[in-house]
Design a protein around this motif. Structure first.
Motif, PDB file in Angstrom:
ATOM      1  N   ASP A 179      17.417  15.678 -16.692  1.00 52.51           N
ATOM      2  CA  ASP A 179      18.670  16.444 -16.691  1.00 52.51           C
ATOM      3  C   ASP A 179      19.689  15.862 -17.661  1.00 52.51           C
ATOM      4  O   ASP A 179      20.779  16.387 -17.817  1.00 52.51           O
ATOM      5  N   PHE A 180      19.332  14.741 -18.323  1.00 51.82           N
ATOM      6  CA  PHE A 180      20.161  14.079 -19.317  1.00 51.82           C
ATOM      7  C   PHE A 180      21.478  13.569 -18.728  1.00 51.82           C
ATOM      8  O   PHE A 180      22.436  13.318 -19.464  1.00 51.82           O
ATOM      9  N   VAL A 181      21.505  13.425 -17.412  1.00 55.67           N
ATOM     10  CA  VAL A 181      22.673  12.849 -16.744  1.00 55.67           C
ATOM     11  C   VAL A 181      22.211  11.777 -15.763  1.00 55.67           C
ATOM     12  O   VAL A 181      22.474  10.592 -15.952  1.00 55.67           O
ATOM     13  N   ASP A 182      21.510  12.185 -14.713  1.00 61.25           N
ATOM     14  CA  ASP A 182      21.011  11.241 -13.712  1.00 61.25           C
ATOM     15  C   ASP A 182      19.636  10.694 -14.085  1.00 61.25           C
ATOM     16  O   ASP A 182      19.257   9.616 -13.633  1.00 61.25           O
ATOM     17  N   ARG A 183      18.877  11.450 -14.867  1.00 55.72           N
ATOM     18  CA  ARG A 183      17.547  11.022 -15.309  1.00 55.72           C
ATOM     19  C   ARG A 183      17.458  11.235 -16.816  1.00 55.72           C
ATOM     20  O   ARG A 183      17.600  12.358 -17.313  1.00 55.72           O
ATOM     21  N   VAL A 229      11.679   4.453 -22.839  1.00 54.38           N
ATOM     22  CA  VAL A 229      12.552   3.830 -21.859  1.00 54.38           C
ATOM     23  C   VAL A 229      13.127   4.957 -21.006  1.00 54.38           C
ATOM     24  O   VAL A 229      13.332   6.070 -21.493  1.00 54.38           O
ATOM     25  N   ARG A 230      13.384   4.634 -19.746  1.00 53.19           N
ATOM     26  CA  ARG A 230      13.848   5.671 -18.825  1.00 53.19           C
ATOM     27  C   ARG A 230      14.789   5.042 -17.821  1.00 53.19           C
ATOM     28  O   ARG A 230      14.601   3.886 -17.402  1.00 53.19           O
ATOM     29  N   TYR A 231      15.847   5.790 -17.462  1.00 49.99           N
ATOM     30  CA  TYR A 231      16.636   5.357 -16.324  1.00 49.99           C
ATOM     31  C   TYR A 231      16.732   6.489 -15.318  1.00 49.99           C
ATOM     32  O   TYR A 231      16.700   7.670 -15.668  1.00 49.99           O
ATOM     33  N   ASP A 232      16.843   6.108 -14.048  1.00 49.37           N
ATOM     34  CA  ASP A 232      17.072   7.037 -12.946  1.00 49.37           C
ATOM     35  C   ASP A 232      18.261   6.518 -12.159  1.00 49.37           C
ATOM     36  O   ASP A 232      18.246   5.371 -11.664  1.00 49.37           O
ATOM     37  N   ARG A 233      19.274   7.355 -12.042  1.00 51.79           N
ATOM     38  CA  ARG A 233      20.444   6.951 -11.284  1.00 51.79           C
ATOM     39  C   ARG A 233      20.055   6.745  -9.823  1.00 51.79           C
ATOM     40  O   ARG A 233      19.365   7.580  -9.223  1.00 51.79           O
ATOM     41  N   ILE A 234      20.459   5.628  -9.284  1.00 49.48           N
ATOM     42  CA  ILE A 234      20.157   5.339  -7.888  1.00 49.48           C
ATOM     43  C   ILE A 234      20.944   6.319  -7.015  1.00 49.48           C
ATOM     44  O   ILE A 234      22.145   6.497  -7.179  1.00 49.48           O
ATOM     45  N   GLY A 235      20.211   6.967  -6.100  1.00 51.55           N
ATOM     46  CA  GLY A 235      20.803   8.018  -5.299  1.00 51.55           C
ATOM     47  C   GLY A 235      20.454   9.392  -5.821  1.00 51.55           C
ATOM     48  O   GLY A 235      20.807  10.406  -5.223  1.00 51.55           O
ATOM     49  N   ALA A 236      19.733   9.444  -6.968  1.00 50.58           N
ATOM     50  CA  ALA A 236      19.274  10.727  -7.521  1.00 50.58           C
ATOM     51  C   ALA A 236      17.774  10.650  -7.725  1.00 50.58           C
ATOM     52  O   ALA A 236      17.203   9.581  -7.924  1.00 50.58           O
ATOM     53  N   GLU A 267      25.012   2.996 -10.682  1.00 49.00           N
ATOM     54  CA  GLU A 267      23.917   2.083 -11.001  1.00 49.00           C
ATOM     55  C   GLU A 267      22.641   2.876 -11.192  1.00 49.00           C
ATOM     56  O   GLU A 267      22.434   3.917 -10.566  1.00 49.00           O
ATOM     57  N   ALA A 268      21.755   2.385 -12.072  1.00 51.60           N
ATOM     58  CA  ALA A 268      20.498   3.081 -12.345  1.00 51.60           C
ATOM     59  C   ALA A 268      19.381   2.068 -12.524  1.00 51.60           C
ATOM     60  O   ALA A 268      19.603   0.935 -12.948  1.00 51.60           O
ATOM     61  N   GLU A 269      18.157   2.513 -12.155  1.00 53.01           N
ATOM     62  CA  GLU A 269      16.944   1.733 -12.416  1.00 53.01           C
ATOM     63  C   GLU A 269      16.480   2.048 -13.831  1.00 53.01           C
ATOM     64  O   GLU A 269      16.493   3.199 -14.262  1.00 53.01           O
ATOM     65  N   VAL A 270      16.053   1.005 -14.571  1.00 52.63           N
ATOM     66  CA  VAL A 270      15.596   1.183 -15.944  1.00 52.63           C
ATOM     67  C   VAL A 270      14.219   0.549 -16.109  1.00 52.63           C
ATOM     68  O   VAL A 270      13.913  -0.468 -15.468  1.00 52.63           O
TER      69      VAL A 270
END
Length: 948
Positions: free
Chosen positions: A74-78, A93-100, A111-114
């Motif tokens: 979604d180019f915001v949370d993921r 590389v990828r990040y996922d917002r924690i809680g999404a 905060e996000a996992e990367v």
């Protein structure tokens, strides 16, 4: 936080080209739903070990569900980014917002996992570090302030990527996994790490071009005289030490001028490092594709027909760069004169210069091929044909400068052990903010001399650069702040280069003058005064002076504690001039050995052979020690100079710690030219001494940074850009300790009287209409009004002379203590960044342009020098018996304004006018502040190559 309406829009501004650790390039871009096949292919090429490190379990292939999850964002949370070469993934590389997206919501939403995955074949190239910079910038844009990553303890490479990034972080071990957490706010350390990586990568990318192991000349025709054939001949004539190939699709021969010939780069059975492209522009894309597929590392595009030819050519140029970067190649050109490296290990002349320059210690950069030819020619002539240290180490002509720029070459020269002095001819500066930063660092290690073309006209059509609103004088001042020696002509460029190449930096401005011509000595004395030097009375040795007389006089001058440099003036002797000149050259050479810490220059008349004799002395001088390249001093190049061995602690060093080296005395055909070069060396030496203690940005306990940020946000919520009213301006400046003297509106005589009673007499009545504002000379200001009667009379006079109160917008203000009226301004330039300016109010700055400038943030040392930099500065320090004013208070106001602009990039303009500086304290009588949404700071973002 993005709204739901734009959560799925493709963020094209995240696309970027980056230079990797080994000098190659890669494309960074968001991963989209169209990348499924690329992702699967990429994953298949990753080793089982790397897959295990990524997923903590054997994971031989991606499932359809995985592919969907890793390509749908979604180019915001993921968010997922990929590094690509040739259109194929080499890392992700990828990040996922924690809680999404199913991740636990116990942690904060910022905060996000990367997680990363790099193809094994590309590990060690710095791909993960570059991706971390870019994904961190994306996360900050999406209001994520913190990354968390879980890494297996055995995955030391990835742990090092995180720990070396420079961010504030925490680390703990649980359940067999190392968990790293780090804030994404840039720190001084993270910025230093980023810039160090940038320097190594960009320097390496230039080094790969200048020191190739093999070169293919594409477009080398059968008939002599063509561009490609000429470059091939020049490479052969220089004795290139690597493998050389001729390429032309119409060639049937297996050899051309004794060089293996092929119809395509693909037919070459060995690796090719560098390709010189000399085919017509329409055929270049095909050539670039062949080079990219064959693994060529870089291109020198001599071909014309690009941006210099108009809009169509500009688009061809953009496509050329995009195509080359797709394959990881960098480009010099197009429309370039070529590149040269005189190192005996390389001997590269991939240029249109028919003769290889003499090896030496000067690096040359020219955007113009014609100016490049002139520079090479002048250095050759000034050397008298003698090999010497003032020859050339490397030469780069960038032509249209579509990719490799002066910034890249500065990165290379910074720690190049073969370059002691850098000379640059620039017609445009594509990224002034970065250039200034790199120039400051380079100048701290070795002299950087720049001449700017197109100072009073638009940049050449082939140069696509951001426009700057700053006048040329301001840009020059900012370059001087960075330690750049800016000269006006290429003659002065060479003059300064010859002096700085092997003479020590002068310890001060005091100049001894001696010679056998009283007139030439007086001309030199006058020239010194004109350049701000402090000459001693000239010593006339008379025309009968012998070489021994010169020797004794020079030794005495160098031993004199009142002398920092010596200019020797000489006219030719009558009779056997060659013998006399040789004796004089040797006398000067030997005498200068008595004081290796003071520079010696010769101003001569171009009727004799003294210049040639000095060069001859350079070639026959005794050996005094090995030089940086393992040569002896006697074998080093000389530029109309006489050498003397010395260990010079002040000589600009490339960091090699080279032992005793040759000192050469430069000769100039005019006293004015010698003195101008010396004056530039004196100013540069002073800058070097000051740069060792650059000062600091003071901390002020009374600054309300948070309150200012809240006020700015509230004001900008009304619009995207605005000039603040008087009340908001005063409130914002007060948060940074800058108090503006209160002014009350006076739309009627009665309200003027009420305002005066509120403020207390005496008062000033001023108009604030734009055409009269700050124009006391036009009569729009009445001062020292002691009572209501005088106020009413002044009000009537102003309205009778200039118009109605509605037109004049009069205000009443309490009288400030008498002093000197000054102006302090700050502005954000789109290209150069934030600039602080200072001058006296009125004609001095507006008519005469007597204004000084510094880049923000300003240090206490910068503020001190800013006050003293203007020509009218004596008015602040007690000129003609007047009382000196409180310059310390003035410097503090400058520092506070600098802090405001540096802390809040939304503040795009500040003007304090006038600032009346009294013997004790000061008064800010007028102020304006402009706000706008903060522009992106390219120097604080991730490393990227310029967008084409």
């Amino acid at each position: 936080m993005q709204t739901s309406s734009d959560r799925h829009e493709y963020p094209s501004h995240w696309e970027a080209d980056v230079v990797l650790r080994d000098g190659g390039t890669a494309r960074v871009r968001p991963i989209t739903v169209d990348d499924a096949e690329r992702l699967v292919s990429f994953y298949e090429q990753v080793s089982d070990e790397s897959k295990y490190y990524r997923f903590f379990a054997p994971y031989p292939r991606l499932s359809a569900k995985d592919v969907h999850r890793f390509t749908h964002h979604d180019f915001v949370d993921r968010v997922g980014l990929a590094a690509t070469i040739g259109g194929e993934f080499i890392a992700t590389v990828r990040y996922d917002r924690i809680g999404a997206g199913g991740l636990p919501a116990s942690a904060p939403a910022d905060e996000a996992e990367v997680a990363f995955l790099v193809q094994d074949a590309h590990q060690g190239r710095g791909v993960a570090s570059a991706l971390l910079e870019h994904i961190a910038a994306v996360a900050r844009e999406r209001d994520i302030r913190r990354f968390a990553a879980e890494v297996l303890p055995a995955n030391t490479k990835m742990i090092k990527v995180f720990t070396d990034a420079g961010y504030q972080q925490k680390r703990h071990f649980e359940d067999g996994v190392v968990r790293l957490e780090f804030d994404l706010e840039p720190t001084d350390r993270s910025l230093a790490v980023q810039r160090a990586r940038e320097q190594r990568a960009e320097a390496r990318s230039v080094q790969r071009l200048l020191a190739p192991g093999s070169v293919a000349v594409i477009g080398a025709g059968r008939t002599a005289g063509g561009v490609g054939r000429s470059v091939l001949a020049n490479l052969r004539g220089a004795g290139f030490t690597g493998r050389l190939y001729a390429v032309n699709k119409s060639l049937e021969e297996k050899e051309l001028d004794g060089v293996p010939a092929h119809r395509s780069v693909r037919d070459i059975g060995e690796h090719v490092d560098l390709a010189v492209v000399a085919v017509p522009a329409p055929y270049v894309p095909e050539v670039v594709a062949e080079c990219g597929e064959h693994g060529v590392q870089g291109l020198v595009v001599v071909s014309a027909g690009y941006a210099e030819s108009g809009p169509g050519g500009r688009e061809r140029q953009r496509e050329l760069v995009r195509q080359a970067r797709t394959y990881g190649m960098r480009i010099i050109g197009p429309n370039t004169f070529g590149i040269i490296n005189t190192s005996p290990d390389v001997r590269l002349n991939a240029s249109l210069a028919p003769e290889m320059p003499r090896p030496g210690r000067i690096g040359l950069f020219a955007q113009s091929g014609a100016i490049g030819i002139a520079l090479l020619s002048r250095l050759h002539r000034r050397g008298g044909g003698v090999t010497g240290v003032t020859g050339v180490s490397t030469f780069v002509s960038t032509g249209n400068r579509a990719d490799v720029s002066g910034n890249d070459v500065l990165q290379y020269w910074y720690d190049d052990p073969d370059t002691d002095v850098a000379l640059m001819y620039l017609e445009s500066i594509g990224n002034p903010r970065k250039f200034t930063r790199l120039a400051r660092r380079t100048a701290a290690a070795k002299p950087l001399v720049v001449v700017q073309g197109a100072r009073h006209a638009a940049a050449p059509q082939g140069h696509a650069v951001r426009a700057t609103r700053l006048p040329h004088a301001t840009v020059s001042a900012l370059l001087a702040q960075a330690g750049v020696i800016r000269v006006d002509t290429i003659t002065e460029l060479v003059d300064a280069g010859l002096l700085l190449a092997r003479q020590p930096l002068p310890p001060g401005p005091r100049v001894a003058i001696l010679g056998n011509s009283e007139s030439l000595g007086l001309l030199t004395f006058d020239a010194c005064l004109a350049e701000g030097l402090r000459p001693l009375p000239p010593l006339d040795l008379t025309t009968a002076a012998s070489a021994e007389d010169f020797h004794r006089a020079l030794e005495r001058a160098l031993a004199d504690d009142r002398c920092d440099a010596v200019v020797v003036t000489a006219i030719p002797a009558v009779g056997e001039t060659s013998v006399r000149d040789a004796a004089l050259a040797e006398a000067l050479r030997s005498a200068s050995a008595s004081s290796p810490a003071k520079p010696v220059l010769v101003a001569h008349v171009e009727l004799g052979g003294l210049a040639e004799a000095l060069s001859a002395a350079a070639s026959t001088a005794p050996q005094t020690g090995p030089g940086p390249a393992g040569t002896t001093d006697a074998a080093r190049p000389g530029e109309h100079s006489a050498p003397v061995g010395r260990q010079d602690p002040q000589r600009p060093s490339a960091g090699t710690g080279a032992p005793d080296e040759t000192r050469l005395i430069p000769a100039y055909p005019a006293a004015e030219r010698a003195v101008r070069a010396l004056a530039e060396a004196v100013k540069y030496a002073q800058w070097r001494r000051e740069a060792a203690e650059p000062g600091k940005v003071p901390e002020y306990e009374d600054i309300d940074e948070k309150g200012a940020a809240e006020q700015i946000d509230a004001l900008l919520s009304r619009g995207t850009g605005l000039t603040l009213g008087a009340e908001d301006t005063c409130a914002l400046l007060a948060r940074y300790g800058v108090d503006v003297r209160r002014a009350l509106p006076a739309p009627t005589p009665g309200e003027a009287a009420t305002a005066a009673r509120t403020l207390g007499y005496p008062v000033a009545l001023k108009t604030t209409a734009p055409h009269l504002r700050h124009r006391a000379d036009l009569g729009g200001v009445r001062l020292d009004l002691a009572n209501e009667e005088q106020l009413h009379r002044a009000y009537a006079e102003l309205t009778e002379l200039f118009g109605t109160p509605e037109e004049l917008r009069p205000v009443v203000q309490g009288m400030a203590p008498r002093g000197v009226d000054t102006v302090v301004r700050a502005v954000i330039d789109p290209a150069a960044g934030a600039v602080l300016s200072f001058g006296l109010a009125g004609a001095a700055s507006e008519l005469l342009g007597d204004t000084a400038h510094r880049l923000i943030p300003v240090t206490d040392r910068d503020a001190n020098s800013l006050v003293r930099s203007i020509r009218t500065a004596p008015l602040l320090f007690g000129w003609r018996g007047s009382a000196p004013v409180d310059t310390a208070a003035l410097e503090e106001v400058m520092l506070r304004v600098s802090r405001l602009v540096d802390d809040h990039p939304e503040v795009v303009g500040v003007s304090l006018e006038p600032v009346v500086v009294a013997p004790h304290g000061l008064s800010v009588l007028g102020a304006t502040v402009r706000l706008a949404r903060a522009p992106l700071r390219g120097d604080l973002g991730p490393r990227t190559l310029p967008v084409v």
